[in-house]
Design a protein around this motif. Structure first.
Motif, PDB file in Angstrom:
ATOM      1  N   GLY A  25       0.769  -1.240   0.000  1.00  0.00           N
ATOM      2  CA  GLY A  25       0.000   0.000   0.000  1.00  0.00           C
ATOM      3  C   GLY A  25       0.796   1.283   0.000  1.00  0.00           C
ATOM      4  N   CYS A  26       2.076   1.231  -0.290  1.00  0.00           N
ATOM      5  CA  CYS A  26       2.872   2.454  -0.380  1.00  0.00           C
ATOM      6  C   CYS A  26       2.445   3.257  -1.606  1.00  0.00           C
ATOM      7  CB  CYS A  26       4.356   2.120  -0.496  1.00  0.00           C
ATOM      8  SG  CYS A  26       5.030   1.333   0.962  1.00  0.00           S
ATOM      9  N   THR A  27       2.547   4.574  -1.513  1.00  0.00           N
ATOM     10  CA  THR A  27       2.236   5.430  -2.656  1.00  0.00           C
ATOM     11  C   THR A  27       3.358   5.319  -3.681  1.00  0.00           C
ATOM     12  OG1 THR A  27       0.996   6.957  -1.281  1.00  0.00           O
ATOM     13  CG2 THR A  27       1.786   7.801  -3.385  1.00  0.00           C
ATOM     14  N   ARG A  44       7.798   4.154  -9.681  1.00  0.00           N
ATOM     15  CA  ARG A  44       8.785   3.470  -8.838  1.00  0.00           C
ATOM     16  C   ARG A  44       8.412   3.646  -7.374  1.00  0.00           C
ATOM     17  NH1 ARG A  44      13.395   0.151  -9.103  1.00  0.00           N
ATOM     18  NH2 ARG A  44      14.982   0.870  -7.682  1.00  0.00           N
ATOM     19  N   ASN A  45       8.207   2.543  -6.704  1.00  0.00           N
ATOM     20  CA  ASN A  45       7.818   2.541  -5.305  1.00  0.00           C
ATOM     21  C   ASN A  45       9.036   2.816  -4.421  1.00  0.00           C
ATOM     22  OD1 ASN A  45       7.011   1.919  -2.710  1.00  0.00           O
ATOM     23  ND2 ASN A  45       5.950   0.053  -3.273  1.00  0.00           N
ATOM     24  N   GLU A  50       9.510  -1.561  -6.131  1.00  0.00           N
ATOM     25  CA  GLU A  50       8.715  -2.111  -7.225  1.00  0.00           C
ATOM     26  C   GLU A  50       8.712  -1.088  -8.361  1.00  0.00           C
ATOM     27  OE1 GLU A  50       7.515  -1.991  -4.055  1.00  0.00           O
ATOM     28  OE2 GLU A  50       6.355  -3.781  -3.615  1.00  0.00           O
ATOM     29  N   THR A  51       8.830  -1.576  -9.575  1.00  0.00           N
ATOM     30  CA  THR A  51       8.951  -0.708 -10.741  1.00  0.00           C
ATOM     31  C   THR A  51       7.897  -1.104 -11.762  1.00  0.00           C
ATOM     32  OG1 THR A  51      11.323  -0.531 -10.300  1.00  0.00           O
ATOM     33  CG2 THR A  51      10.575   0.145 -12.478  1.00  0.00           C
ATOM     34  N   PHE A  60       9.862  -5.104 -11.738  1.00  0.00           N
ATOM     35  CA  PHE A  60      10.904  -5.359 -10.743  1.00  0.00           C
ATOM     36  C   PHE A  60      10.315  -5.189  -9.352  1.00  0.00           C
ATOM     37  CE2 PHE A  60      14.206  -3.924  -7.826  1.00  0.00           C
ATOM     38  CZ  PHE A  60      15.144  -4.937  -7.980  1.00  0.00           C
ATOM     39  N   GLY A  61      10.768  -6.005  -8.410  1.00  0.00           N
ATOM     40  CA  GLY A  61      10.400  -5.850  -7.009  1.00  0.00           C
ATOM     41  C   GLY A  61       9.548  -6.996  -6.498  1.00  0.00           C
ATOM     42  N   PRO A  62       9.172  -6.909  -5.236  1.00  0.00           N
ATOM     43  CA  PRO A  62       8.322  -7.955  -4.661  1.00  0.00           C
ATOM     44  C   PRO A  62       6.851  -7.727  -5.033  1.00  0.00           C
ATOM     45  CG  PRO A  62       8.856  -6.346  -2.980  1.00  0.00           C
ATOM     46  CD  PRO A  62       9.600  -5.942  -4.226  1.00  0.00           C
TER      47      PRO A  62
END
Length: 96
Positions: A25-27, A44-45, A50-51, A60-62
């Protein structure tokens, strides 16, 4: 209250991508200068890197899946976003 990114695709379609990543839930901000895989400009988180591309697909990312979205329609030249109906983001592709 409902934070979305409106993205016009090459086809002319408009996507309303939810700004929160489906993982935690990150912006997720738009990073116009971020270069990845030879392409400049990605979502890009900052929490877990996460991309996502302009279609909300995760590269990319979890990632659990791509960015969720909302239905969009154009009425009288105005973009209308139906925030009552969440469409789950695209699944992870074979390139992930």
């Amino acid at each position: 209250e409902y934070r979305v990114w409106l993205v016009k695709q090459e086809s002319g379609d408009i996507l309303a991508l939810y700004q929160k990543d489906p993982h935690l839930g990150c912006t997720v901000p738009w990073r116009p200068d971020f270069e990845f895989r030879g392409v400049t400009g990605w979502f890009r988180n900052p929490c877990h890197a996460e991309t996502y591309d302009l279609a909300g697909r995760c590269y990319f990312g979890p990632c659990l899946r791509g960015l969720d979205r909302f239905p969009v329609r154009i009425k009288d030249g105005r973009v209308q976003v139906n925030v009552e109906q969440v469409i789950l983001g695209p699944p992870l592709g074979p390139e992930y």
